[in-house]
Design an enzyme around this catalytic site. Structure first.
Site, PDB file in Angstrom:
ATOM      1  N   ASP A 187       0.823  -1.213   0.000  1.00  0.00           N
ATOM      2  CA  ASP A 187       0.000   0.000   0.000  1.00  0.00           C
ATOM      3  C   ASP A 187       0.858   1.265   0.000  1.00  0.00           C
ATOM      4  O   ASP A 187       0.382   2.340   0.352  1.00  0.00           O
ATOM      5  CB  ASP A 187      -0.910   0.023   1.229  1.00  0.00           C
ATOM      6  CG  ASP A 187      -2.227  -0.700   0.993  1.00  0.00           C
ATOM      7  OD1 ASP A 187      -2.436  -1.203  -0.121  1.00  0.00           O
ATOM      8  OD2 ASP A 187      -3.043  -0.780   1.934  1.00  0.00           O
ATOM      9  N   ASP A 246       3.708  -9.218   9.373  1.00  0.00           N
ATOM     10  CA  ASP A 246       3.915  -7.797   9.116  1.00  0.00           C
ATOM     11  C   ASP A 246       5.304  -7.586   8.528  1.00  0.00           C
ATOM     12  O   ASP A 246       6.169  -8.463   8.598  1.00  0.00           O
ATOM     13  CB  ASP A 246       3.768  -6.996  10.401  1.00  0.00           C
ATOM     14  CG  ASP A 246       2.302  -6.798  10.781  1.00  0.00           C
ATOM     15  OD1 ASP A 246       1.427  -7.144   9.964  1.00  0.00           O
ATOM     16  OD2 ASP A 246       2.032  -6.322  11.901  1.00  0.00           O
ATOM     17  N   ASP A 248       7.948  -6.114   9.336  1.00  0.00           N
ATOM     18  CA  ASP A 248       9.158  -6.190  10.156  1.00  0.00           C
ATOM     19  C   ASP A 248       9.326  -7.556  10.827  1.00  0.00           C
ATOM     20  O   ASP A 248      10.196  -7.711  11.686  1.00  0.00           O
ATOM     21  CB  ASP A 248       9.139  -5.100  11.228  1.00  0.00           C
ATOM     22  CG  ASP A 248       7.925  -5.201  12.139  1.00  0.00           C
ATOM     23  OD1 ASP A 248       6.817  -5.408  11.605  1.00  0.00           O
ATOM     24  OD2 ASP A 248       8.070  -5.069  13.364  1.00  0.00           O
ATOM     25  N   ASP A 340      -7.452  -7.515  13.345  1.00  0.00           N
ATOM     26  CA  ASP A 340      -7.052  -8.852  13.772  1.00  0.00           C
ATOM     27  C   ASP A 340      -7.914  -9.351  14.932  1.00  0.00           C
ATOM     28  O   ASP A 340      -8.377 -10.491  14.936  1.00  0.00           O
ATOM     29  CB  ASP A 340      -5.575  -8.859  14.169  1.00  0.00           C
ATOM     30  CG  ASP A 340      -5.178  -7.641  14.992  1.00  0.00           C
ATOM     31  OD1 ASP A 340      -6.073  -6.906  15.457  1.00  0.00           O
ATOM     32  OD2 ASP A 340      -3.966  -7.421  15.171  1.00  0.00           O
TER      33      ASP A 340
END
Length: 584
Positions: A187, A246, A248, A340
């Protein structure tokens, strides 16, 4: 009524004071004003008039000084004492009662969860002993077809520092190449970063990886919107499970080998959640404190939920979902900033079970700057409170789960941990206790301000023995953060205008390896508004005043704690917390 009487008393006192010799001075002043008006209207102006003006003003100032000096020390003190007894004290007593009730709720929840998690540890109830688990192996006839088809999703947004790490870790997962699809959901709004991410995907595709680069025209729904877009791709239909990381997060190569069998051999499990470990936890005191809090979350909260009710909140990453469970729950929803948790609650209400696998760890990164940490905590706290507002009735009215599980989700998971916890900490230790030293008619029970927090701290320390020496700093810093968490919880439950504010957490990635000198305190930016945290400094002034008053009165030793807490607010307020990465 008593308050109105106090006002009347003040008015009477003023009138009686005016009926003293000073009243003559006031009468002279009024007489001078009338004469002065006549002189001005007739155009008469002389030295005598000027002298009269100076003399009258001097007399007026003398009268004002005598009046205030005689009236305020005694009368104002009396009025404040009566207002304090009749108005302030009852309100503060009610606040103390509410605080004590919330504190008892928190300590009971902490004791329960800690007892469960410690029992699991002592009895060595590993997930493999509770649920069926067998290694996935191919055979001569089926070959790689014995392995289920797995989708790996990596949502990212302008992740210049970490995109290579996350994509590389996903492509290194041990799984048959023809049975895994990697999906990079980008994104990014920076065209340069988008080009870099797309190029990285092409490099891995040239090495034989089935990797897909997916972009959208809009960031609608943020992460939830990106995940939903990814699930709409046609090739997803051939997948049974989806692993989410994610940008990281860097899973070990055997992540799928360890997690997928739980889903394959236990048809009632919808989610396997792994534990986070942190590559930068030792960079500064703030990251060490974050590690303590998150370790408690995983070791206690997640373990207790998994072992008792088979339910806990999905952490948004480092987990594997059964795709059919996602679809049955209604897919991803962007109505809050905790998509989530939203999915986890909806799936749980459909009867699905969740499993926390604490032995499976995934490397990740903690926020290194104070502002990044505040944004993250706001998103998590506000989103959870807002989800409670939206889903409370759905949980109560569902008929697909037991009453016991409903009570666990409503009371324990949402009300105590997501509403009471962020409010109670700040309200009691940063508001009620400091104000109580100003109102001697009210006292806070010692068991509420010493025994309960000590119990909660010890329960945390038991699961973090290596961090015992920084417990005092953890307490003070968490109290500072509770100001932001309480604000976020109220925004979420009241659903104000900025309830869905989303700020992506800043990441450093390779910079952590290349710049070992970033353990310095965060250096101040050039602009004053960026350098100073005014809300923290303002509250520090309030605490300092309360502590100083307590020292002057000398009735108890609350000032020791209040001064320490004030210092913590000052340190955070001047920006002396976190780390700093130089642009040079």
């Amino acid at each position: 009524m008593r308050f109105l009487l106090l006002v009347a008393l003040a008015t009477t006192a003023f009138a009686s004071t005016a009926a003293t010799p000073q009243a003559a001075t006031l009468l002279k002043l009024n007489t001078w004003r009338r004469h002065h008006s006549i002189l001005l209207s007739t155009g008469i102006d002389s030295a005598n008039v000027s002298h009269s003006v100076r003399q009258s003003v001097a007399q007026y100032l003398e009268f004002f000084h005598r009046y205030t000096g005689d009236f305020f020390p005694d009368q104002a003190s009396f009025i404040w004492r009566e207002v304090r007894v009749e108005v302030v004290a009852p309100v503060l007593r009610a606040a103390v009662v509410v605080s004590m009730i919330m504190s008892v709720m928190l300590v009971m929840e902490a004791v329960h969860m800690s007892a469960v998690s410690l029992g699991v540890k002592l009895l060595r109830r590993r997930p493999e002993k509770v649920y069926r688990w067998e290694p996935v192996t191919g055979d001569v006839e089926m070959g790689s077809q014995a392995y289920p088809m797995v989708l790996v999703q990596i949502p990212m947004y302008n992740e210049r520092e970490v995109y290579k790490l996350s994509i590389g870790a996903a492509c290194a997962l041990t799984w048959p190449p023809d049975r895994i699809i990697i999906q990079v959901l980008d994104d990014s709004t920076d065209p340069v970063i988008k080009d870099l991410v797309e190029l990285e995907c092409k490099i891995w595709a040239s090495k034989g990886m089935n990797i897909n680069y997916v972009v959208r025209d809009t960031r609608k729904g943020y992460k939830a919107g990106a995940l939903k877009k990814g699930m709409e791709q046609s090739y997803v239909q051939q997948c049974d499970y989806v692993a989410i990381f994610d940008a990281d997060f860097q899973p070990q190569s055997d992540f799928l080998i360890k997690t997928i069998p739980f889903l394959m051999y236990n048809s009632n499990i919808a989610l396997v959640q792994a534990r986070w470990e942190f590559v930068n936890y030792d960079k500064c005191l703030m990251t060490r404190i974050q590690k303590m809090s998150l370790d408690y979350h995983f070791k206690v909260e997640q373990e207790a939920g998994s072992s008792t009710y088979s339910f806990f909140g999905f952490n948004g990453t480092a987990g594997v979902w059964r795709i059919s469970a996602i679809n049955e729950a209604g897919g991803w929803n962007d109505r809050t900033t905790v998509e989530d948790m939203d999915l986890a609650v909806r799936a749980s209400l459909k009867g699905w079970k969740f499993l926390y696998a604490g032995d499976i760890k995934v490397k990740s990164e903690l926020p290194c700057t104070y502002k990044a940490y505040c944004h993250q905590q706001h998103r998590w706290t506000c989103g959870a409170a807002n989800l409670f507002r939206k889903m409370a009735w759905d949980v109560i009215s569902t008929k697909e789960v037991s009453l016991c599980k409903k009570l666990h989700v409503i009371y324990s998971f949402f009300f105590v941990r997501r509403i009471i916890a962020p409010i109670a900490t700040f309200f009691l230790y940063c508001v009620v206790v400091p104000i109580s030293v100003l109102v001697p008619e009210v006292s806070v029970p010692i068991w509420g301000v010493i025994y309960i927090p000590t119990t909660i701290t010890l329960l945390n320390a038991i699961r973090n023995p290596s961090s015992l020496h920084i417990m005092p700093f953890w307490i003070l810093f968490e109290n500072v953060m509770s100001m932001h968490r309480m604000k976020a919880a109220l925004i979420g439950i009241l659903e104000t205008a900025n309830v869905n504010e989303w700020v992506v957490t800043e990441k450093l990635g390779d910079t952590l390896m290349e710049r070992p000198d970033i353990t310095l305190p965060e250096k101040s930016p050039n602009k004053l508004r960026d350098r100073i945290n005014f809300s923290e400094l303002g509250f520090a002034v309030f605490l300092l005043l309360c502590a100083s008053y307590n020292v002057a009165e000398g009735k108890n030793y609350c000032y020791v704690y209040i001064y320490l807490q004030a210092i913590a607010f000052v340190v955070v307020g001047i920006g002396y917390v976190g780390t700093f990465i130089s642009n040079s």
